[in-house]
Design a protein around this motif. Structure first.
Motif, PDB file in Angstrom:
ATOM      1  N   ARG A  89       0.942  -1.129   0.194  1.00 38.95           N
ATOM      2  CA  ARG A  89       0.479  -0.002   0.026  1.00 38.95           C
ATOM      3  C   ARG A  89       1.118   1.300   0.099  1.00 38.95           C
ATOM      4  NH1 ARG A  89      -1.917   4.139  -0.869  1.00 38.95           N
ATOM      5  NH2 ARG A  89      -4.140   5.187  -0.222  1.00 38.95           N
TER       6      ARG A  89
ATOM      7  N   MET B 188      -5.842   5.173   4.347  1.00 40.90           N
ATOM      8  CA  MET B 188      -5.010   3.963   4.130  1.00 40.90           C
ATOM      9  C   MET B 188      -6.352   3.330   5.608  1.00 40.90           C
ATOM     10  SD  MET B 188      -1.280   3.447   4.935  1.00 40.90           S
ATOM     11  CE  MET B 188      -0.725   1.907   5.199  1.00 40.90           C
TER      12      MET B 188
ATOM     13  N   TYR C 227      -7.206  -1.033   5.754  1.00 43.97           N
ATOM     14  CA  TYR C 227      -5.559  -1.558   7.056  1.00 43.97           C
ATOM     15  C   TYR C 227      -5.686  -0.681   8.311  1.00 43.97           C
ATOM     16  CZ  TYR C 227      -3.925  -1.789   1.797  1.00 43.97           C
ATOM     17  OH  TYR C 227      -3.816  -2.306   0.934  1.00 43.97           O
TER      18      TYR C 227
END
Length: 606
Positions: free
Chosen positions: A337, A376, A381
């Motif tokens: 990411r 994120m 995440y």
């Protein structure tokens, strides 16, 4: 050769001076939308975070047509943390529209973006915006703009740049501020008259600089840039090279080509020199690469982006609640990411750290990195992050640290509190300017002196202060700066917070959790005014006896808690604490969770 039917401009300004709102009106009044089309406010701020915070994070492209001339417009961010976006998109345009707030006047980011535009010798149109504000001081702002131009060593031609007066919210512009206009016609006419036409040669071999990169799950990476010379068509083979890296040399094929119409993209088969286009098909293209005709491989110069000034450590979540709330939790997923973010964010740096499950992430400021963390988090995440730290370097054996220019607007009665607080943080007062009942204070101070200050600033100014900062070079290390003056309330054991335990704990400090919240040993559940860390047991329940009934707990009254936002959590963090970030929760915690182990480590260190 000049293309008379085309203009390429960027809108630049300090944060909140009205760039995106003005673009809304430009698109509406140029007929870019249907009469019955429903269009949201700030249509260019397409991201959820941009809409929630009212800021522009990524530069956006759009276009409109006026009197048969196509005007390509780039809407740029105003925050200093996203200055890397502004620097590179200026390579796509021939002129800039500089917006200055009629009340605030020239601010730090105004100077930064104007300096970049003047260095590239771009055409300049100045717009004094928000002239309908009750506190507008237009005459003084005009003088400020001229002084700023002279201070930046503008040429005579740049000093003679046209100036118009706008109200972006009302969609009006005029040549004379005492006579407000009825629409944006003066602005359109000024752009057509004063912004240079693209100078290019479509008979030369194809050459184009990639200034921005987007990503799409269907077509992969999408490059955006302006064609400098030649023409390009779909399925054309190109060579890719780079001005700063001679080792970059590979070939690719453009499979899709798009032009910008209104606030969207339209597929195209062909484009020529001067056009701003998007393309796909080249998986490894990145910002700063030059696309060339294979017969003449020659890179175009690209502005070097300023280095990052702040770093944080992103690592795999290892708390007792790890993996319960996130979709992506492994170091491989976090690494992938972060690498994807590097494709779009030219000011970001990512390096491996000493351990395999953590990464050094470097950016332009706290907001720059907090936006990445929030993005994120919303994507699913789960990770933990360290407190922000400044990036230093050595010069002739001397440690150099980044400095900030800080401009603060406050009511006069709060001026003393601000000066005292920043003085303790090594802030050097450079200028005081009185603007009616408010004062504008200019400081120069170390970047690390601002860590954790914003919440105190809001308290000191009763929410009425405005603070703006911008990077201002490096200075030798200024010595120790006192960090936060509050301590942490630390949870004693794992379990569920109960009213009885919280009632006893709230007498020691201010709580951040409510009854029913799941907690674990070493988690920070509040803060104290004493500056010392205190261990509390908020899972403790009242023992039942013959004279005590469970229902008597209802009489206990808890003080309402205030949940920290992501930025407030990052500001609050002490050097020995981490922030656990999941899609559902933000939890503050100690690096060493065990109370016994933490006490031993503290004793050993002392």
């Amino acid at each position: 050769m000049e293309r008379k039917n085309l203009r390429n401009i960027a809108i630049i300004a300090h944060v909140d001076h009205g760039k995106t709102t003005l673009v809304d009106q430009i698109l509406k009044q140029s007929g870019s939308f249907r009469e019955n089309q429903q269009v949201a406010e700030r249509v260019m701020d397409s991201g959820d975070i941009e809409r929630e915070r009212g800021i522009t994070i990524l530069a956006k492209n759009c276009s409109c047509t006026y009197k048969g001339v196509k005007i390509n417009i780039v809407d740029t961010p105003g925050h200093a943390d996203f200055g890397g976006e502004v620097e590179r998109v200026l390579k796509m345009v021939d002129g800039v529209l500089l917006l200055v707030d009629a009340a605030e006047g020239c601010m730090p980011q105004t100077r930064f973006v104007l300096q970049k535009a003047l260095q590239q010798n771009l055409s300049l149109v100045i717009a004094v915006n928000k002239i309908d504000r009750p506190d507008a001081r237009i005459k003084e702002v005009i003088d400020e703009i001229l002084l700023l131009l002279m201070d930046l060593d503008a040429t005579d031609e740049q000093l003679d740049s046209p100036m118009i007066f706008c109200s972006g919210r009302n969609g009006t512009a005029s040549y004379n501020w005492e006579q407000p206009g009825t629409d944006l016609t003066p602005l359109f006419e000024t752009i057509l008259e004063y912004v240079k036409c693209p100078e290019c040669d479509k008979d030369q071999p194809f050459q184009m600089l990639c200034s921005s990169v987007d990503y799409n799950d269907f077509v992969g990476r999408i490059g955006i840039g302006r064609i400098q010379n030649g023409t390009v068509k779909v399925n054309q083979d190109v060579s890719i090279c780079d001005w700063h890296d001679p080792d970059v040399n590979f070939k690719g094929r453009i499979t899709k080509l798009y032009t910008f119409e209104a606030n969207g993209r339209q597929p195209a088969e062909y484009a020529e020199a001067g056009d701003i286009v998007a393309f796909s098909g080249i998986a490894d293209v990145t910002i700063g690469n030059t696309l060339c005709d294979p017969s003449k491989v020659e890179p175009l110069p690209f502005v070097k982006i300023n280095d990052p000034t702040v770093e944080m450590t992103f690592s795999v979540n290892d708390s007792p609640f790890a993996g319960r709330e996130g979709k992506y939790v492994t170091s491989r997923q976090i690494r992938d990411r972060l690498q994807r973010e590097l494709l779009k964010d030219v000011a970001l740096r990512v390096e491996d750290s000493s351990t395999t499950d953590s990464f050094r992430v470097m950016g332009r400021g706290e907001m720059h990195l907090s936006i990445l963390i929030e993005t994120m988090r919303r994507e699913g995440y789960e990770l933990q992050v360290s407190p922000p730290r400044v990036l230093t370097h050595e010069e002739n054996g001397v440690t150099m640290e980044p400095m900030e220019q800080v401009v603060i607007d406050v009511p006069e009665e709060y001026q003393g509190a601000v000066m005292t607080a920043l003085g303790a943080r090594k802030g050097l007062l450079q200028n005081i300017e009185v603007l009616g009942s408010r004062s504008r204070l200019t400081f120069r101070m170390p970047s690390r002196g601002l860590f954790g200050y914003r919440s105190q600033f809001l308290t000191d100014t009763h929410g009425e202060g405005i603070m703006n900062t911008i990077f201002d070079g490096y200075e030798p290390w200024c010595g120790e700066i006192a960090s936060r003056n509050s301590g942490s309330l630390i949870c004693h054991e794992a379990g569920e917070a109960v009213t009885y335990g919280l009632f006893n704990a709230q007498q020691r400090g201010t709580l951040l959790v409510v009854p029913g919240d799941k907690v674990y040993e070493g988690m920070v559940v509040g803060y104290t005014a004493s500056g010392e860390d205190i261990v509390v047991n908020i899972c403790k329940t009242k023992h039942l006896t013959n004279t005590r009934a469970s229902g008597s707990d209802d009489a206990l009254r808890l003080v309402p808690v205030s949940k920290f936002s992501l930025e407030e959590c990052l500001e609050f963090l002490a050097p020995d604490e981490l922030l656990e970030v999941t899609p559902k929760n933000l939890r503050l915690r100690k690096v060493i969770l065990s109370n016994d182990a933490r006490m031993k480590a503290t004793h050993k260190k002392s």
